[in-house]
Design a protein around this motif. Structure first.
Motif, mmCIF file in Angstrom:
data_model
loop_
_atom_site.group_PDB
_atom_site.id
_atom_site.type_symbol
_atom_site.label_atom_id
_atom_site.label_comp_id
_atom_site.label_asym_id
_atom_site.label_seq_id
_atom_site.Cartn_x
_atom_site.Cartn_y
_atom_site.Cartn_z
ATOM 1 N N ARG A 188 42.039 -14.640 -67.768
ATOM 2 C CA ARG A 188 41.806 -15.951 -67.074
ATOM 3 C C ARG A 188 41.422 -16.114 -65.977
ATOM 4 N NH1 ARG A 188 48.427 -17.659 -65.239
ATOM 5 N NH2 ARG A 188 48.577 -15.381 -66.221
ATOM 6 N N ARG A 189 40.794 -17.136 -65.352
ATOM 7 C CA ARG A 189 39.958 -16.874 -64.126
ATOM 8 C C ARG A 189 41.052 -17.529 -63.427
ATOM 9 N NH1 ARG A 189 34.701 -15.280 -64.204
ATOM 10 N NH2 ARG A 189 34.233 -14.654 -66.327
ATOM 11 N N GLY A 192 37.621 -19.216 -59.405
ATOM 12 C CA GLY A 192 36.162 -19.024 -60.709
ATOM 13 C C GLY A 192 36.383 -17.367 -60.495
ATOM 14 N N GLN A 193 37.486 -16.555 -60.064
ATOM 15 C CA GLN A 193 37.384 -14.740 -60.683
ATOM 16 C C GLN A 193 38.247 -15.170 -61.852
ATOM 17 O OE1 GLN A 193 37.800 -13.615 -55.932
ATOM 18 N NE2 GLN A 193 35.507 -14.039 -56.175
ATOM 19 N N LEU A 194 38.299 -13.390 -61.629
ATOM 20 C CA LEU A 194 38.770 -12.111 -63.716
ATOM 21 C C LEU A 194 40.384 -12.707 -61.719
ATOM 22 C CD1 LEU A 194 36.648 -10.512 -65.355
ATOM 23 C CD2 LEU A 194 38.281 -12.559 -65.840
#
Length: 64
Positions: free
Chosen positions: A29-30, A34-36
């Motif tokens: 999920r992020r 917006g990053q993993l």
């Protein structure tokens, strides 16, 4: 035919099963930006499941 009761387990655990491994985990999920999401954890297999422990990394000055 006699049954040998001294045998405890027919499937002995692997030698690596009792050792903690440093493992990198990526969560599918992020984050808010917006990053993993990922991190490092200790993991060990207990014969049925994986056990995870938090990995805390210290700098040289904090460890003393």
């Amino acid at each position: 035919m006699a049954f040998d009761r001294s045998i405890r387990n027919l499937n002995p655990r692997a030698s690596w099963a009792e050792i903690w491994h440093l493992w990198t985990v990526i969560v599918p999920r992020r984050s808010i930006n917006g990053q993993l999401v990922y991190g490092r954890v200790w993991r060990r297999h207990d014969g049925r499941n994986w056990i995870y422990k938090k990995f805390v990394e210290y700098s040289d000055g904090e460890a003393a």
